[in-house]
Design an enzyme around this catalytic site. Structure first.
Site, short mmCIF file in Angstrom:
data_model
loop_
_atom_site.label_atom_id
_atom_site.label_comp_id
_atom_site.label_asym_id
_atom_site.label_seq_id
_atom_site.Cartn_x
_atom_site.Cartn_y
_atom_site.Cartn_z
N LEU A 127 -38.53 -47.45 -79.32
CA LEU A 127 -39.64 -48.37 -79.56
C LEU A 127 -40.95 -47.60 -79.59
O LEU A 127 -41.31 -46.90 -78.65
CB LEU A 127 -39.68 -49.44 -78.46
CG LEU A 127 -40.62 -50.63 -78.71
CD1 LEU A 127 -40.12 -51.87 -77.93
CD2 LEU A 127 -42.06 -50.34 -78.29
N HIS A 231 -43.06 -42.07 -68.03
CA HIS A 231 -44.32 -41.60 -68.60
C HIS A 231 -45.37 -42.70 -68.44
O HIS A 231 -45.04 -43.89 -68.51
CB HIS A 231 -44.10 -41.30 -70.09
CG HIS A 231 -45.23 -40.59 -70.76
ND1 HIS A 231 -46.37 -41.24 -71.19
CD2 HIS A 231 -45.39 -39.28 -71.08
CE1 HIS A 231 -47.18 -40.37 -71.75
NE2 HIS A 231 -46.62 -39.17 -71.70
#
Length: 336
Positions: A127, A231
């Site tokens: 994505l 992240h």
């Protein structure tokens, strides 16, 4: 809103390549490599055309398009079943317990164990939303459209589903986890290994990675501190996965240490709660309709967008135009 999710086409190569260059590294499912991306588009085209009605090594690649401008502003992927073409490796965080009668003490050490536990699962991933389109809930549209696709093609997906979140990447594009663990055995940088994996798969991990457990206490603090940490740009994605029913069950990515989230496919909220109805009316306005994500079509004809759904299968005209449907067609929808 003029945005719609649709199946990828061979002509999307330039658009997806431009997005891949913006990912910043560590994004295995979207490498900035034209040859690898062309192979993905070819694989997706074959998968959409496949007549297999069971989980197999299929890749369904979809694009977020602004229908007013024709610009592609996002992409996402679904894998029918991982671990068929090459083994699907994860590290599983476990515990090694030792007891000393003489000392009267028990020691519990956390270890990383190379694992194929998730072989056979389906996967949602890849994505990416263009920075110019990160508003208006388009990330949610991309993410949840994948579950409506699965709901409309349930037989093609496994009973378990996973999502790998990118781990921590430093300012130089390296991975503290890779440098502290796997990098010591491979003689290549994180960027080199990540690129090789994206293009060639991870069989080289099976060939070179030691099979014995790795004791976390023996790793440098730079590596220990990022185990299972997403992240910074992936924290919102992690929350969306948790809202869908995914959980972190101690599996992490072997390259960057990012968390792997898992769920039972039929318990994912947007799959479990999807409603499947026939369109009975297309109205110019549905002021009392429910805000929803609405999908239609099979395989290459799949389309999904935001819209309104009313009682008895009525939808608003703008949604019908985006989905290219009329009365008598079937839709699957979930509340926004």
């Amino acid at each position: 809103m003029s945005y719609v999710i649709r199946s990828a086409k061979p002509s999307d190569l330039q658009s997806i390549y431009e997005m891949a260059k913006l990912t910043g590294g560590g994004f295995t499912n979207l490498p900035p490599d034209r040859k690898a991306l062309r192979a993905k588009l070819d694989r997706a085209e074959a998968s959409f055309a496949s007549d297999r009605e069971y989980p197999s090594d299929e890749l369904y690649l979809m694009m977020l398009e602004d229908t007013e401008t024709g610009e592609v502003r996002g992409t996402c992927q679904i894998f029918g079943q991982v671990g068929q073409r090459w083994p699907f490796y994860s590290y599983r965080i476990g515990t090694d317990s030792k007891h000393s009668e003489q000392l009267g003490r028990t020691f519990h050490a956390q270890v990383l164990m190379l694992s194929n536990d998730l072989n056979g699962s389906s996967e949602v991933g890849g994505l990416f939303l263009h920075p110019a389109a990160r508003a208006g809930g388009l990330g949610l549209l991309l993410a949840r459209s994948r579950y409506l696709f699965i709901a409309r093609h349930r037989a093609r997906f496994g009973d378990r589903i996973l999502a790998e979140l990118r781990g921590v990447i430093d300012e130089a594009g390296g991975s503290p986890f890779w440098d502290g663990v796997a990098g010591k055995f491979f003689g290549m940088s994180f960027q080199e290994a990540d690129q090789f994996n994206a293009v060639h798969g991870n069989q080289f991990i099976a060939d070179l990675m030691p099979k014995h457990p790795v004791y976390i206490a023996m790793l440098p603090e730079t590596a220990r501190s990022v185990i299972g940490v997403p992240h910074p740009t992936g924290r919102a994605a992690m929350r969306m996965l948790e809202n869908e029913g995914f959980a972190f069950e101690n599996y992490i990515d072997i390259f960057d240490g990012g968390p792997t989230m898992t769920a039972r496919t039929d318990q994912v909220s947007s799959i479990r709660d999807a409603q499947h109805v026939e369109v009975t009316r297309v109205a110019d306005g549905l002021d009392d309709g429910a805000d929803a994500l609405i999908a239609t079509g099979r395989l290459a004809d799949f389309r999904c967008c935001f819209g309104k759904v009313g009682e008895g299968g009525s939808i608003d005209a703008a949604t019908a135009r985006l989905l290219q449907i009329d009365t008598g067609d079937t839709i699957s929808w979930i509340g926004r």
